[in-house]
Write a protein that holds these residues in place. Structure first.
Motif, PDB file in Angstrom:
ATOM      1  N   ARG A   1       1.101   3.594  -2.083  1.00 37.36           N
ATOM      2  CA  ARG A   1       0.653   4.911  -2.307  1.00 37.36           C
ATOM      3  C   ARG A   1       0.132   5.666  -1.449  1.00 37.36           C
ATOM      4  NH1 ARG A   1      -2.738   2.565  -7.237  1.00 37.36           N
ATOM      5  NH2 ARG A   1      -2.436   0.863  -6.049  1.00 37.36           N
TER       6      ARG A   1
ATOM      7  N   GLY B   1       0.872  -1.214  -0.192  1.00 38.52           N
ATOM      8  CA  GLY B   1       0.033  -0.030  -0.087  1.00 38.52           C
ATOM      9  C   GLY B   1       0.881   1.151  -0.035  1.00 38.52           C
TER      10      GLY B   1
ATOM     11  N   LEU C   1       5.277 -10.591  -3.522  1.00 34.30           N
ATOM     12  CA  LEU C   1       5.786 -11.122  -4.661  1.00 34.30           C
ATOM     13  C   LEU C   1       4.777 -10.906  -5.876  1.00 34.30           C
ATOM     14  CD1 LEU C   1       7.826 -14.361  -3.597  1.00 34.30           C
ATOM     15  CD2 LEU C   1       8.595 -12.394  -4.108  1.00 34.30           C
TER      16      LEU C   1
HETATM   17  P1  UTP Z   1      -1.704  -3.329  -5.564  1.00 33.98           P
HETATM   18  O1  UTP Z   1      -1.337  -3.437  -6.965  1.00 33.98           O
HETATM   19  O2  UTP Z   1      -2.717  -2.234  -5.396  1.00 33.98           O
HETATM   20  O3  UTP Z   1      -0.482  -3.015  -4.543  1.00 33.98           O
HETATM   21  O4  UTP Z   1      -2.142  -4.430  -5.129  1.00 33.98           O
HETATM   22  P2  UTP Z   1      -0.271  -2.619  -3.352  1.00 33.98           P
HETATM   23  O5  UTP Z   1       0.722  -3.026  -2.473  1.00 33.98           O
HETATM   24  O6  UTP Z   1      -1.805  -2.982  -2.463  1.00 33.98           O
HETATM   25  O7  UTP Z   1      -0.535  -0.962  -2.982  1.00 33.98           O
HETATM   26  P3  UTP Z   1       0.615   0.320  -3.567  1.00 33.98           P
HETATM   27  O8  UTP Z   1       0.578  -0.142  -5.158  1.00 33.98           O
HETATM   28  O9  UTP Z   1       2.080  -0.105  -3.244  1.00 33.98           O
HETATM   29  O10 UTP Z   1       0.115   1.589  -3.209  1.00 33.98           O
HETATM   30  C1  UTP Z   1      -3.681  -4.854  -5.705  1.00 33.98           C
HETATM   31  C2  UTP Z   1      -4.122  -5.915  -4.582  1.00 33.98           C
HETATM   32  O11 UTP Z   1      -3.333  -7.055  -4.519  1.00 33.98           O
HETATM   33  C3  UTP Z   1      -2.898  -7.266  -3.273  1.00 33.98           C
HETATM   34  C4  UTP Z   1      -2.958  -5.883  -2.341  1.00 33.98           C
HETATM   35  O12 UTP Z   1      -3.116  -6.096  -1.116  1.00 33.98           O
HETATM   36  C5  UTP Z   1      -4.193  -5.360  -3.027  1.00 33.98           C
HETATM   37  O13 UTP Z   1      -5.374  -6.065  -2.631  1.00 33.98           O
HETATM   38  N1  UTP Z   1      -1.295  -7.826  -3.206  1.00 33.98           N
HETATM   39  C6  UTP Z   1      -0.577  -7.204  -3.879  1.00 33.98           C
HETATM   40  C7  UTP Z   1      -1.032  -8.619  -2.299  1.00 33.98           C
HETATM   41  O14 UTP Z   1      -1.903  -9.422  -1.675  1.00 33.98           O
HETATM   42  N2  UTP Z   1       0.185  -9.151  -2.382  1.00 33.98           N
HETATM   43  C8  UTP Z   1       1.183  -8.767  -3.372  1.00 33.98           C
HETATM   44  O15 UTP Z   1       2.399  -9.189  -3.456  1.00 33.98           O
HETATM   45  C9  UTP Z   1       0.774  -7.782  -4.121  1.00 33.98           C
END
Ligand code: UTP
Length: 296
Positions: A17, A15, A109
């Motif tokens: 952002r 998360g 990942l």
């Molecule tokens: P996002 O692309 O929005 O990434 O993931 P993020 O880490 O949540 O947020 P930013 O981009 O750094 O701000 C989309 C969804 O996939 C999950 C996230 O929790 C979100 O629900 N996700 C993503 C995982 O569970 N694991 C991962 O390795 C990546």
């Protein structure tokens, strides 16, 4: 065909952002009006007939587990003060015993890897995936629309909507046989295509119904766009193996609550949709427009 009763909620992302807030608060606990994002996702899943809820979590996400637990001191305090409305508001946060399960993704990942982490809990049946940061306002909840459509089509199904061409490189994009009607037969999928190479402007939104063979595809752990293990690639492998993938153009309005501007828009839209807030918020917004502050 087996009914879809299990849903995976991948909530292990960093998360980034929303830093610095997400240094200690999971993004999914951030509040849209007065309910965390995860509550909207759970409500949508329940409305679609989901009875088993699988969370893929990571370090620092314990607030999510607490949210779905009992809160005896809080309840006793509300009870003693006769605050029954507030006690009722807690009702949707309770889960039947054993209905919710947590697995850890040890490293972020990618979304594909997060879903793969839940494979033992999913077993050999079709399952839903909901990304809680995509919030969808709809008369008929989006996942319910998908479950109904899926009962006719089988195969895999993704929620899709048209996005402006200059935004296609931020999404998984569908290559479809025909772009008419509400269900599109998907010929190919590409995650975050380079500008100008997108096969259409139909973007994949964070709702999926998947067959267990997608989990087999994820076993190979291929790195895709951004060096992450992408769910889109594992679904595209289904097409390559001759199996059906459909895109449902759902009815509803999607808010990208994973981005700051999307979250703000959702806050305004959901606030305006609330009888207890609507008038106040409307006045504030019209005063703001009248003041000329927005033109500055
Ligand atoms: P996002 O692309 O929005 O990434 O993931 P993020 O880490 O949540 O947020 P930013 O981009 O750094 O701000 C989309 C969804 O996939 C999950 C996230 O929790 C979100 O629900 N996700 C993503 C995982 O569970 N694991 C991962 O390795 C990546």
């Amino acid at each position: 065909m087996k009914r879809v009763t299990k849903a995976v909620f991948p909530v292990a992302g960093l998360g980034t952002r929303f830093l610095p807030a997400t240094k200690s608060i999971p993004k999914e606990i951030m509040t849209l009006v007065d309910r965390p994002l995860i509550q909207y996702a759970i409500d949508e899943a329940r409305a679609a007939g989901i009875t088993e809820f699988i969370f893929v979590t990571s370090r620092g996400k314990s607030a999510l587990e607490d949210y779905f637990d009992m809160a005896p001191e809080l309840e006793a305090s509300l009870q003693s003060k006769g605050k029954t409305e507030l006690l009722d508001a807690l009702g949707s946060t309770y889960m039947d015993s054993g209905a919710i399960a947590y697995v850890r993704q040890h490293k972020p990942l990618g979304l594909g890897h997060a879903v793969w982490c839940a494979r033992r809990l999913i077993g050999d049946e079709p399952f839903a995936v909901i990304l809680p940061d995509d919030v969808i306002a709809a008369e008929r909840p989006c996942l319910k629309q998908m479950v109904e459509a899926h009962s006719e089509t089988g195969g895999c199904m993704v929620a899709t909507m048209e996005v402006p061409k200059d935004q296609t490189s931020s999404y998984g994009i569908l290559d479809v046989a025909q772009n008419g009607g509400s269900i599109a037969h998907v010929k190919g999928m590409v995650e975050k295509p380079a500008p100008g190479t997108e096969p259409s402007n139909l973007a994949v939104i964070g709702r999926y119904i998947l067959t267990p063979s997608v989990l087999d595809n994820l076993n190979s752990m291929k790195n895709g766009a951004g060096g992450e293990i992408q769910l889109t690639d594992a679904i595209a492998d289904e097409i390559a193996s001759g199996r059906d993938v459909f895109g449902l153009k759902f009815e509803g309005r999607r808010f990208d609550c994973g981005s700051k501007s999307g979250f703000l828009r959702a806050t305004v839209a959901f606030g305006l949709d609330r009888a207890d807030l609507k008038e106040d918020l409307k006045h504030y917004l019209s005063d703001l427009v009248a003041s000329g502050e927005l033109d500055a």
